[in-house]
Design a protein around this motif. Structure first.
Motif, PDB file in Angstrom:
ATOM      1  N   ALA A  84       0.458  -1.668   0.112  1.00  0.00           N
ATOM      2  CA  ALA A  84      -0.029  -0.095   0.237  1.00  0.00           C
ATOM      3  C   ALA A  84       0.397   1.442   0.170  1.00  0.00           C
ATOM      4  CB  ALA A  84      -0.933   0.027   1.187  1.00  0.00           C
ATOM      5  N   ASP A  85       1.959   1.400   0.010  1.00  0.00           N
ATOM      6  CA  ASP A  85       2.950   2.422   0.267  1.00  0.00           C
ATOM      7  C   ASP A  85       3.857   2.536  -0.975  1.00  0.00           C
ATOM      8  OD1 ASP A  85       3.852   3.985   2.758  1.00  0.00           O
ATOM      9  OD2 ASP A  85       5.497   2.825   1.747  1.00  0.00           O
ATOM     10  N   GLU A  86       3.943   4.099  -1.140  1.00  0.00           N
ATOM     11  CA  GLU A  86       4.707   4.277  -2.277  1.00  0.00           C
ATOM     12  C   GLU A  86       5.921   3.435  -1.842  1.00  0.00           C
ATOM     13  OE1 GLU A  86       5.743   7.374  -5.488  1.00  0.00           O
ATOM     14  OE2 GLU A  86       4.066   7.948  -3.873  1.00  0.00           O
ATOM     15  N   ALA A  87       6.621   3.523  -1.238  1.00  0.00           N
ATOM     16  CA  ALA A  87       8.287   3.632  -0.397  1.00  0.00           C
ATOM     17  C   ALA A  87       8.402   2.174  -0.689  1.00  0.00           C
ATOM     18  CB  ALA A  87       8.410   4.284   1.159  1.00  0.00           C
ATOM     19  N   VAL A  88       7.751   1.301  -0.370  1.00  0.00           N
ATOM     20  CA  VAL A  88       7.530  -0.237   0.343  1.00  0.00           C
ATOM     21  C   VAL A  88       8.368  -0.663  -1.352  1.00  0.00           C
ATOM     22  CG1 VAL A  88       7.555  -1.954   0.545  1.00  0.00           C
ATOM     23  CG2 VAL A  88       6.622  -0.427   2.241  1.00  0.00           C
ATOM     24  N   ARG A  89       6.599   0.016  -2.527  1.00  0.00           N
ATOM     25  CA  ARG A  89       6.678  -0.407  -3.686  1.00  0.00           C
ATOM     26  C   ARG A  89       8.101  -0.396  -4.413  1.00  0.00           C
ATOM     27  NH1 ARG A  89       1.589   2.378  -2.944  1.00  0.00           N
ATOM     28  NH2 ARG A  89       1.876   3.467  -4.739  1.00  0.00           N
ATOM     29  N   GLY A  90       8.657   1.268  -3.788  1.00  0.00           N
ATOM     30  CA  GLY A  90       9.539   1.759  -4.504  1.00  0.00           C
ATOM     31  C   GLY A  90      11.447   0.892  -4.526  1.00  0.00           C
ATOM     32  N   ALA A  91      10.770   0.421  -2.963  1.00  0.00           N
ATOM     33  CA  ALA A  91      11.947  -0.021  -2.681  1.00  0.00           C
ATOM     34  C   ALA A  91      12.452  -1.790  -3.222  1.00  0.00           C
ATOM     35  CB  ALA A  91      12.564   0.130  -0.893  1.00  0.00           C
ATOM     36  N   ALA A  92      10.834  -2.531  -2.979  1.00  0.00           N
ATOM     37  CA  ALA A  92      10.699  -3.844  -3.438  1.00  0.00           C
ATOM     38  C   ALA A  92      11.846  -3.331  -5.129  1.00  0.00           C
ATOM     39  CB  ALA A  92       9.244  -4.211  -2.874  1.00  0.00           C
ATOM     40  N   ALA A  93      10.409  -2.762  -5.835  1.00  0.00           N
ATOM     41  CA  ALA A  93      11.527  -2.746  -7.162  1.00  0.00           C
ATOM     42  C   ALA A  93      13.110  -2.448  -7.733  1.00  0.00           C
ATOM     43  CB  ALA A  93      10.295  -1.723  -8.192  1.00  0.00           C
ATOM     44  N   GLN A  94      13.262  -2.070  -6.584  1.00  0.00           N
ATOM     45  CA  GLN A  94      14.675  -1.832  -6.862  1.00  0.00           C
ATOM     46  C   GLN A  94      15.903  -2.944  -6.982  1.00  0.00           C
ATOM     47  OE1 GLN A  94      16.249   1.025  -8.321  1.00  0.00           O
ATOM     48  NE2 GLN A  94      18.965  -0.423  -8.318  1.00  0.00           N
ATOM     49  N   SER A  95      15.176  -3.252  -5.327  1.00  0.00           N
ATOM     50  CA  SER A  95      16.554  -4.477  -5.056  1.00  0.00           C
ATOM     51  C   SER A  95      15.888  -5.777  -6.088  1.00  0.00           C
ATOM     52  CB  SER A  95      15.291  -4.728  -3.985  1.00  0.00           C
ATOM     53  OG  SER A  95      15.857  -3.986  -3.242  1.00  0.00           O
ATOM     54  N   LEU A  96      15.243  -5.395  -6.451  1.00  0.00           N
ATOM     55  CA  LEU A  96      14.588  -7.128  -7.565  1.00  0.00           C
ATOM     56  C   LEU A  96      14.757  -6.709  -8.761  1.00  0.00           C
ATOM     57  CD1 LEU A  96      10.441  -7.287  -7.773  1.00  0.00           C
ATOM     58  CD2 LEU A  96      12.258  -8.895  -7.263  1.00  0.00           C
ATOM     59  N   SER A  97      15.555  -4.877  -9.284  1.00  0.00           N
ATOM     60  CA  SER A  97      16.358  -4.809 -10.549  1.00  0.00           C
ATOM     61  C   SER A  97      17.752  -5.349 -10.683  1.00  0.00           C
ATOM     62  CB  SER A  97      16.328  -3.544 -11.095  1.00  0.00           C
ATOM     63  OG  SER A  97      16.321  -2.732  -9.838  1.00  0.00           O
ATOM     64  N   GLU A  98      18.288  -5.475  -9.031  1.00  0.00           N
ATOM     65  CA  GLU A  98      19.422  -5.556  -9.022  1.00  0.00           C
ATOM     66  C   GLU A  98      19.949  -7.261  -8.837  1.00  0.00           C
ATOM     67  OE1 GLU A  98      22.178  -3.878  -8.476  1.00  0.00           O
ATOM     68  OE2 GLU A  98      21.011  -1.635  -8.490  1.00  0.00           O
ATOM     69  N   LEU A  99      18.964  -8.109  -9.291  1.00  0.00           N
ATOM     70  CA  LEU A  99      18.864  -9.642  -8.941  1.00  0.00           C
ATOM     71  C   LEU A  99      19.727 -10.088 -10.061  1.00  0.00           C
ATOM     72  CD1 LEU A  99      15.836 -10.519  -7.917  1.00  0.00           C
ATOM     73  CD2 LEU A  99      17.804 -10.207  -6.410  1.00  0.00           C
ATOM     74  N   LYS A 100      20.676 -11.400 -10.519  1.00  0.00           N
ATOM     75  CA  LYS A 100      21.388 -11.475 -11.420  1.00  0.00           C
ATOM     76  C   LYS A 100      20.986 -12.795 -11.964  1.00  0.00           C
ATOM     77  CE  LYS A 100      23.569  -7.633 -11.369  1.00  0.00           C
ATOM     78  NZ  LYS A 100      23.195  -6.653 -12.252  1.00  0.00           N
ATOM     79  N   SER A 101      20.500 -13.652 -10.784  1.00  0.00           N
ATOM     80  CA  SER A 101      20.458 -15.054 -11.249  1.00  0.00           C
ATOM     81  C   SER A 101      19.063 -14.864 -12.317  1.00  0.00           C
ATOM     82  CB  SER A 101      20.567 -15.878 -10.141  1.00  0.00           C
ATOM     83  OG  SER A 101      18.872 -16.345  -9.746  1.00  0.00           O
ATOM     84  N   LEU A 102      19.428 -16.788 -13.105  1.00  0.00           N
ATOM     85  CA  LEU A 102      17.692 -16.767 -13.995  1.00  0.00           C
ATOM     86  C   LEU A 102      16.932 -17.766 -13.312  1.00  0.00           C
ATOM     87  CD1 LEU A 102      20.022 -18.339 -17.694  1.00  0.00           C
ATOM     88  CD2 LEU A 102      18.282 -15.874 -17.039  1.00  0.00           C
TER      89      LEU A 102
END
Length: 322
Positions: A84-102
């Motif tokens: 529900a919180d924009e900051a949480v959504r943004g932080a999760a999106a950023q962390s996901l974008s750092e992933l490297k494995s298939l």
């Protein structure tokens, strides 16, 4: 917060703080937990991300999980995209974008079909650099999405995976999409092929109403390396935006398009030094002795970067023409 089992005495010592009634205490405890870099601490972090009552604590948990690619962690981050919180959504999106494995990509993939547009676009963004072949059908479907951010991320996936069979769809978006950034992304993605099939779409993009798309088109035409693009790029040297002229000059140099000589020489006298610099470098690429005299006249330019570019260009020409 529910207490979770651990054999690590440092994690055990942190548990009271992780369950403290004060959100600030819980957040600092999560940071201390992450600093231990112990997989036993991951359940605490994912639990905080999914259920802590304070948005700042959840956002901190999302940020702290960026270095972990365990399936449970990836799934928790994906779920947090719908927080529900924009900051949480943004932080999760950023962390996901750092992933490297298939393997992480396979967990993310179903979220690209989520009902929420932010979740879809964030999942596609995370999938882009993973280059997961299974993401191609999802990305092609997403090209039709009603949300511009989703379409843009889908374009990115197809470009990174060099999907040549998607070129017609990318060309359509480059010409017709109502969103400037989607057109720009699609124009750039057309550079994945050195094929005449992309030339009409890139030439059309060079006449787009938005200068950012025209700039991307001028850049991409240089990457594609088609000499047939030369005349359109010469016209772009007259664009009302200097950024477009700069990229056109650079691409004409890459193409070694000799007919661009007069237009590039004219730019040597432009008031914007970056344009003069690019024009000089492009003239050096042409391998045409007719460029020597105008470059020599520019050797005393007021900008040191331009003077350096002129020296490089003259050296190139002297080697090329003898």
């Amino acid at each position: 917060m529910t207490e979770l089992p651990s054999d690590n005495p440092e994690i055990i010592a942190l548990q009271p703080r992780l369950s403290d009634s004060d959100a600030g205490v819980r957040r600092i405890a999560l940071i201390a937990l992450a600093d231990l870099e112990d997989p036993d601490g991951l359940p605490w972090l994912t639990q905080a991300l999914g259920s802590d009552s304070d948005a700042q604590v959840r956002a901190e948990a999302a940020r702290l999980l960026e270095a972990w690619e365990e399936p449970d962690v990836v799934a928790a981050l994906c779920a947090a995209l719908a927080d529900a919180d924009e900051a949480v959504r943004g932080a999760a999106a950023q962390s996901l974008s750092e992933l490297k494995s298939l393997d992480a990509g396979r967990v993310i993939l179903p979220w690209a079909n989520h009902a929420d547009a932010f979740v879809r676009s964030s999942a596609l963004r995370a999938l882009r650099e993973l280059r997961l072949p299974d993401s191609v059908p999802v990305a092609r479907q997403a090209l039709q999405d009603s949300d511009a951010f989703v379409r843009r991320e889908a374009v990115g996936i197809l470009g990174w995976l060099k999907q040549l069979d998607a070129l017609p769809e990318l060309a359509r978006l480059a010409s017709d999409d109502p969103d400037t950034e989607v057109r720009r992304a699609a124009t750039g993605a057309l550079g994945l092929a050195s094929d005449l099939v992309v030339l009409p779409a890139l030439q059309a993009a060079l006449r787009d109403s938005e200068w950012q798309v025209r700039e991307e088109a001028a850049t991409t035409l240089g990457k594609v390396g088609l000499s047939e693009a030369g005349p359109a790029l010469i016209d772009a040297l007259q664009d009302s935006y200097w950024q477009v002229r700069l990229r056109a000059a650079r691409s004409l140099g890459k193409l070694r398009f000799v007919d661009a000589l007069d237009g590039l020489v004219t730019l040597l006298g432009h008031s914007i030094s970056n344009l003069r610099k690019e024009a000089a470098l492009a003239l050096g690429e042409l391998a045409n002795s007719a460029a020597i005299a105008p470059l020599q006249a520019a050797e005393h330019d007021s900008d040191p970067e331009v003077r350096k570019a002129v020296r490089i260009a003259l050296s190139q020409l002297q080697k090329a023409v003898g």
